[in-house]
Design a protein around this motif. Structure first.
Motif, short mmCIF file in Angstrom:
data_model
loop_
_atom_site.label_atom_id
_atom_site.label_comp_id
_atom_site.label_asym_id
_atom_site.label_seq_id
_atom_site.Cartn_x
_atom_site.Cartn_y
_atom_site.Cartn_z
N PRO A 181 88.75 19.61 102.72
CA PRO A 181 90.06 19.37 103.34
C PRO A 181 91.12 20.39 102.97
CG PRO A 181 89.22 17.33 102.41
CD PRO A 181 88.28 18.42 101.99
N THR A 182 90.95 21.12 101.85
CA THR A 182 91.99 22.11 101.51
C THR A 182 92.09 23.20 102.59
OG1 THR A 182 90.46 23.42 100.17
CG2 THR A 182 91.84 21.85 99.00
N ARG A 183 91.10 23.24 103.52
CA ARG A 183 91.16 24.22 104.61
C ARG A 183 92.23 23.87 105.64
NH1 ARG A 183 84.57 24.31 105.01
NH2 ARG A 183 84.27 25.80 103.33
N THR A 184 92.65 22.62 105.65
CA THR A 184 93.71 22.25 106.59
C THR A 184 94.80 21.45 105.90
OG1 THR A 184 92.33 20.35 107.22
CG2 THR A 184 92.34 22.26 108.72
N TRP A 185 94.42 20.41 105.19
CA TRP A 185 95.40 19.59 104.49
C TRP A 185 94.65 18.86 103.37
CZ3 TRP A 185 94.78 14.21 104.29
CH2 TRP A 185 93.71 13.73 105.10
N GLY A 186 95.41 18.34 102.41
CA GLY A 186 94.80 17.57 101.33
C GLY A 186 94.65 18.39 100.07
N ILE A 187 95.15 17.89 98.98
CA ILE A 187 95.09 18.55 97.67
C ILE A 187 94.45 17.56 96.70
CG2 ILE A 187 96.46 19.52 95.78
CD1 ILE A 187 96.53 21.26 98.28
N PRO A 188 93.42 18.01 95.99
CA PRO A 188 92.72 17.08 95.09
C PRO A 188 93.47 16.83 93.79
CG PRO A 188 91.80 19.26 94.89
CD PRO A 188 92.86 19.36 95.96
N ALA A 189 92.92 15.94 92.99
CA ALA A 189 93.44 15.73 91.63
C ALA A 189 93.05 16.98 90.84
CB ALA A 189 92.82 14.47 91.04
N ALA A 190 93.84 18.05 91.03
CA ALA A 190 93.42 19.40 90.64
C ALA A 190 93.26 19.60 89.14
CB ALA A 190 94.41 20.42 91.20
N GLY A 191 93.99 18.81 88.37
CA GLY A 191 93.92 18.98 86.92
C GLY A 191 92.50 18.86 86.41
N MET A 192 91.74 17.92 86.94
CA MET A 192 90.38 17.72 86.46
C MET A 192 89.47 18.88 86.86
SD MET A 192 90.46 15.15 84.55
CE MET A 192 88.73 14.95 84.18
N TRP A 193 89.74 19.49 88.01
CA TRP A 193 88.95 20.67 88.41
C TRP A 193 89.16 21.79 87.40
CZ3 TRP A 193 85.14 21.69 91.80
CH2 TRP A 193 84.91 20.76 92.83
N ALA A 194 90.45 22.07 87.10
CA ALA A 194 90.75 23.16 86.17
C ALA A 194 90.15 22.87 84.80
CB ALA A 194 92.26 23.36 86.07
N HIS A 195 90.24 21.61 84.41
CA HIS A 195 89.70 21.25 83.10
C HIS A 195 88.19 21.44 83.05
CE1 HIS A 195 88.68 19.11 79.51
NE2 HIS A 195 87.86 18.37 80.21
N ARG A 196 87.51 21.03 84.10
CA ARG A 196 86.04 21.05 84.08
C ARG A 196 85.46 22.45 84.24
NH1 ARG A 196 83.92 15.70 85.00
NH2 ARG A 196 84.37 14.87 82.95
N VAL A 197 86.05 23.23 85.16
CA VAL A 197 85.40 24.52 85.45
C VAL A 197 86.27 25.72 85.11
CG1 VAL A 197 83.97 23.49 87.27
CG2 VAL A 197 86.11 24.58 87.91
N GLY A 198 87.51 25.49 84.61
CA GLY A 198 88.42 26.61 84.33
C GLY A 198 89.22 26.94 85.58
N ASP A 199 90.38 27.54 85.37
CA ASP A 199 91.29 27.72 86.51
C ASP A 199 90.73 28.66 87.57
OD1 ASP A 199 91.84 29.87 84.61
OD2 ASP A 199 93.44 30.43 86.00
N GLN A 200 90.03 29.73 87.12
CA GLN A 200 89.57 30.71 88.11
C GLN A 200 88.55 30.09 89.08
OE1 GLN A 200 88.84 35.37 88.12
NE2 GLN A 200 87.60 34.32 86.57
N ARG A 201 87.58 29.36 88.51
CA ARG A 201 86.58 28.74 89.38
C ARG A 201 87.20 27.62 90.21
NH1 ARG A 201 81.58 29.10 85.07
NH2 ARG A 201 80.74 31.01 85.96
N ALA A 202 88.13 26.88 89.60
CA ALA A 202 88.80 25.80 90.34
C ALA A 202 89.53 26.38 91.55
CB ALA A 202 89.77 25.04 89.44
N LYS A 203 90.21 27.51 91.30
CA LYS A 203 90.94 28.14 92.42
C LYS A 203 89.96 28.66 93.47
CE LYS A 203 95.02 29.32 89.74
NZ LYS A 203 95.56 30.31 88.79
N ARG A 204 88.84 29.22 93.02
CA ARG A 204 87.80 29.67 93.96
C ARG A 204 87.41 28.53 94.90
NH1 ARG A 204 84.68 30.26 97.25
NH2 ARG A 204 82.77 31.48 97.41
N MET A 205 87.27 27.34 94.34
CA MET A 205 86.86 26.19 95.14
C MET A 205 87.98 25.76 96.09
SD MET A 205 83.82 25.63 94.31
CE MET A 205 83.48 24.06 95.06
N LEU A 206 89.21 25.70 95.56
CA LEU A 206 90.28 25.11 96.36
C LEU A 206 90.90 26.12 97.34
CD1 LEU A 206 91.95 22.77 93.73
CD2 LEU A 206 89.96 22.41 95.18
#
Ligand SMILES: C/C=C/C(=O)SCCNC(=O)CCNC(=O)[C@H](O)C(C)(C)COP(=O)(O)OP(=O)(O)OC[C@H]1O[C@@H](n2cnc3c(N)ncnc32)[C@H](O)[C@@H]1OP(=O)(O)O
Length: 343
Positions: free
Chosen positions: A201-226
């Motif tokens: 959904p980040t391709r059009t709308w919707g932002i995840p509970a991003a803190g957990m992404w950054a925590h789990r995979v690090g900010d660079q990989r989290a950003k790659r995903m989002l």
């Protein structure tokens, strides 16, 4: 006298309560009675031995999230947390996958976006849960209403993080969008190597509970995903540290049971203290703050041009067509991008 390990990890003698309460049981009022099983609208709950099993139970809709999901999930987690028999809580999904995210068919069929020509009702703030229950989720065209709704959902999912007892998400098939919000709040993710994680959904709308992404995979990989909405295979998820392990699909049940069984051998007090100590590190990193900001943006994102267009498309052509249009430009949208051949 030798220590009574069973009492430390399970039921306590009545004298323990009496010491604390002087025999006044009303001090424990409100504590739900332990139950062995029940069926809710979106999930089933079952206790076997020291394991509480919460299973999403809308397989015909890919276990997609409805307004009931966060309420029922939080209630089931609390019940397990307060059940002295339970040492560990596992959440999984029935059918093809773990969870396909928020139920787009509800929003498509009931008009997530305002009907054409409708006017916002200035200043009206409806109870978001009532709105969602009435399938009238927009009510007033106000981003703060959407923020309130999303934060209520995310608070329900975060019950997996806040539970005193360890929580494990067993992911097979797919954990997409809101499905990742749920899985990432669990203390451990065990997934099938061919499972798929992502937040398209980040391709059009919707932002995840991003803190957990950054925590789990690090900010660079989290950003790659989002930044891309691409998805990861279970195998890649384990390599990145999103999941603790990713066995072949046909070994997922056995490997998860092995982990649950090993955790449940440890006295409950030890488990709770270990979890709270590690949670304090996590909370100090600010995962809840970024979660809060994420839900603000999630509310706002429905009101952007692209967010509105997706919802309108969904309401007019059905969500499957809107999802296909959203994802097709990014490649074979039913496969994890990291496994697709490079052009
Ligand atoms: C802030 C926003 C957050 C959000 O969470 S918005 C929701 C975002 N979610 C999505 O965009 C996912 C949409 N669904 C898909 O892309 C695919 O599905 C999956 C990749 C999840 C699974 O694909 P496959 O393994 O081929 O299974 P299948 O046959 O497509 O799914 C099983 C049934 O589940 C339904 N389903 C899956 N996800 C949702 C959903 N999010 N809302 C409503 N229904 C959903 C499908 O349609 C289908 O049912 P049927 O056979 O009748 O078509």
């Amino acid at each position: 006298m030798s220590p009574d390990y069973e009492n430390h990890s399970g039921t306590r003698p009545a004298a323990w309560r009496d010491d604390l309460t002087g025999g006044d049981d009303s001090l424990f009022a409100g504590r739900p009675e332990p139950v062995n099983e029940y069926t809710g609208r979106t999930l089933t709950y079952e206790v076997t031995g020291r394991i509480a099993r919460i299973t999403f139970n809308r397989p015909e809709r890919g276990n997609a999230i409805t307004a009931d999901t966060p309420i029922e999930l939080a209630a089931a987690v609390e019940r397990a947390d307060l059940d002295p028999r339970v040492h560990v809580i596992v959440v999984s999904g029935r059918g093809k996958g773990f969870c396909g995210g928020y139920d787009l068919s509800i929003f498509a069929e009931n008009g997530f976006a305002p009907a054409e020509g409708a006017q916002p009702t200035a200043g009206t703030v409806l109870d978001p849960v009532v709105q969602a229950r009435n399938h009238n989720p927009w009510g007033t065209w106000d981003p703060m209403v959407d923020y309130a709704m999303m934060s209520r959902f995310n608070r329900g999912f975060a019950s997996l993080l806040h539970a005193n007892k360890p929580t494990v998400a067993k992911v097979h098939g797919f954990a997409i969008a809101g499905g990742t919000d749920i899985a990432l709040f669990a203390d451990q993710i065990v997934c099938a190597e061919d499972a798929r994680f992502g937040y398209p959904p980040t391709r059009t709308w919707g932002i995840p509970a991003a803190g957990m992404w950054a925590h789990r995979v690090g900010d660079q990989r989290a950003k790659r995903m989002l930044f891309t909405g691409d998805s990861l295979s279970g195998k890649q998820a384990a390599e990145w540290g999103l999941a603790i392990e990713a066995p072949p699909a046909d070994e997922l049940d056995a490997r998860t049971e092995e982990l649950l069984e090993r955790i449940s051998r440890v006295p409950i007090n030890q488990l709770v203290m270990a979890k709270l100590a590690l949670n304090s590190a996590l909370l100090n990193q600010g995962v809840l703050n970024s979660g809060m900001i994420s839900t603000v943006f999630d509310g706002i994102s429905r009101h952007t041009r692209e967010g509105y267009a997706f919802q309108l498309r969904s309401a007019t052509t059905g969500f499957r067509e809107a999802v296909r249009e959203r994802d097709e430009p990014f490649g074979d949208w039913k496969r994890a991008q990291f496994e697709q051949p490079k052009d």
